[in-house]
Design a protein around this motif. Structure first.
Motif, short mmCIF file in Angstrom:
data_model
loop_
_atom_site.label_atom_id
_atom_site.label_comp_id
_atom_site.label_asym_id
_atom_site.label_seq_id
_atom_site.Cartn_x
_atom_site.Cartn_y
_atom_site.Cartn_z
N ASP A 254 83.25 -31.92 -44.30
CA ASP A 254 84.72 -32.48 -44.00
C ASP A 254 85.56 -31.59 -43.26
O ASP A 254 86.39 -32.14 -42.48
CB ASP A 254 85.27 -32.67 -45.55
N GLU A 258 87.52 -33.05 -40.06
CA GLU A 258 88.99 -32.49 -39.74
C GLU A 258 89.32 -31.47 -38.43
O GLU A 258 90.41 -31.92 -37.99
CB GLU A 258 89.53 -31.89 -41.20
N ARG A 300 84.35 -42.30 -40.40
CA ARG A 300 85.27 -41.39 -40.53
C ARG A 300 85.85 -40.37 -39.46
O ARG A 300 86.82 -40.00 -39.33
CB ARG A 300 84.61 -40.25 -41.83
#
Length: 451
Positions: A254, A258, A300
């Motif tokens: 993650d 990011e 994503r």
């Protein structure tokens, strides 16, 4: 210059095959040899030491080395007859996997050493000269290779873009791959060591760094992460661009996703191999993920960075692959839309589980499927490049072109860009308006000031 001239510097020719990590390793070998008084030779014919830094991913790559060694046999004999010397070394992953076999098959070879022992190259040369016997080093030493390299050969670069290895080895054990056997278990360098090397490169004019690893996003140096390391490297002011390769879908965390939204130095280009679009084949490959997991990762990443260019790797004709399995690969390619990709026919590697299977796909079927896959991937590449026309992109100017007044650089998406610019643009990031596409590159014009 005569071979017997007492002041003639020794010349070394290092030829690297395969991945970008091999390019990094070859550069480090040249730096080790420079500390020993060697200068770089542009050809094997002119060299006192020839090193083939090898790749073992595909069968043809390994066989090519033996072909190259056969050509050197005559050169070495001729040089010895003139009273000169030509030492021949085989390094890298073929050496690691087939060390004893190389020495048995090619008597002209003086040194054989794997990717974890090349820091001992000067010592191996001395041992060979002292004993007159071939030297083989294919163990995985406990000592830190990178500590030894720092002590013996500080980084040097005359380029504006450089590779920097931060992670080696693999614990994934894909059933088709020899990397865990030739590069060893996953190992991450400590952050301070990497940052120091990056700073030295920056001090020499490097503007862009590509962080390398077999599974680079599995980086865990001092319990850190790749995202944290990228954040630290970003603090080096003169480093303007950061990239990393090769990533594994199982390690796409993650915080790394990011980072692509929050770190302006991290380029919008992600090389994320999937190998196949078929869940049955992915399971047989021991990839540890399915097609849906991969697609959701891409989704994503693009939600975080909409302009992200995706690159991938594909293997066609894996044992047991049916036409339906191959259709699933074509389907995932169409869904993702790749800016670039590497695709290969499955190649049996001795010692890997896939090589032992009795459902190997016929060569003609593999060739036909690869042709269809590459046609689709090439069309996607051309579409991506065409979409860049009329855009103004920041291009890092890396070198002079073939034509007078021409310079060549890289876009954020790793495309080669040609433009008429002054030599003073070298090492600068210049805003260029893309005017047309060629087969493997873009053409740009200079509409304004450098970025």
């Amino acid at each position: 210059m005569d071979d017997n001239h007492p002041t003639a510097p020794k010349k070394a020719f290092v030829k690297s095959y395969g991945c970008q990590m091999n390019v990094y390793d070859a550069t480090r070998m040249e730096e080790l040899l420079a500390a020993e008084g060697y200068v770089t030779s542009e050809t094997a014919e002119d060299a006192d030491l020839v090193i083939f830094n090898t790749c073992h991913i595909r069968e043809k790559a390994a066989e090519k080395i033996y072909s190259e060694l056969g050509k050197l046999r005559v050169l070495k004999t001729e040089k010895q007859m003139r009273g000169g010397e030509m030492k021949i070394a085989v390094a890298g992953c073929v050496a690691q996997a087939e060390g004893a076999q190389i020495l048995k098959r090619e008597k002209i070879v003086d040194l054989v050493f794997g990717p974890q022992t090349y820091h001992r190259l000067p010592d191996m040369l001395k041992e060979n000269r002292r004993t007159g016997r071939p030297v083989i080093e294919t163990e995985f030493p406990a000592e830190d290779k990178f500590d030894a390299l720092i002590a013996k050969a500080p980084r040097k670069s005359t380029q504006v873009a450089a590779f920097l290895t931060i992670q080696e080895g693999c614990d994934k054990f894909c059933s088709f791959c020899v990397v865990p056997y030739t590069r060893g278990a996953e190992f991450s360098r400590i952050p301070r060591q990497i940052i120091d090397e990056a700073q030295k490169l920056a001090d020499q004019g490097v503007v862009e760094l590509t962080l390398l690893g077999q599974n680079v996003n599995a980086y865990r140096g001092d319990n850190s992460s790749l995202a944290a390391l990228v954040a630290e490297l970003s603090k080096i002011e003169s480093i303007k661009r950061l990239r990393y390769t090769t990533s594994h879908p199982r390690d796409m965390s993650d915080d790394l996703i990011e980072a692509h939204a929050t770190n302006g130095k991290l380029m919008p280009y992600l090389h994320l191999p999937v190998q196949s679009g078929s869940d049955a084949i992915l399971k047989a490959m021991n990839r540890g993920h399915d097609a849906e997991h991969y697609l959701r990762l891409i989704e994503r990443v693009r939600a975080t960075r909409p302009d992200m260019a995706i690159s991938g790797d594909f293997i066609v004709g894996f044992p047991g692959e049916t036409e339906a399995d191959f259709d699933a690969t074509l389907a995932i390619v169409r869904e993702v839309g790749y800016a670039s990709a590497y695709s290969f026919k499955y190649s049996e590697r001795p010692g890997t589980p896939a090589a032992e299977r009795d459902d190997q796909v016929p060569e003609e079927v593999k060739s036909e499927r690869l042709y269809r896959l590459q046609a689709l991937l090439n069309q996607q590449l051309q579409n991506f490049n065409a979409a860049c026309v009329d855009q103004t992109l920041p291009v890092l100017i890396e070198k002079q072109g073939r034509n007078a007044g021409q310079m060549i650089g890289r876009s954020p998406y790793l495309q080669s860009v040609h433009a008429d610019l002054p030599e003073t643009s070298l090492g600068k990031i210049v805003l260029l308006k893309i005017t047309k596409t060629m087969t493997n590159s873009l053409t740009g014009e200079y509409p304004g000031d450098s970025a």
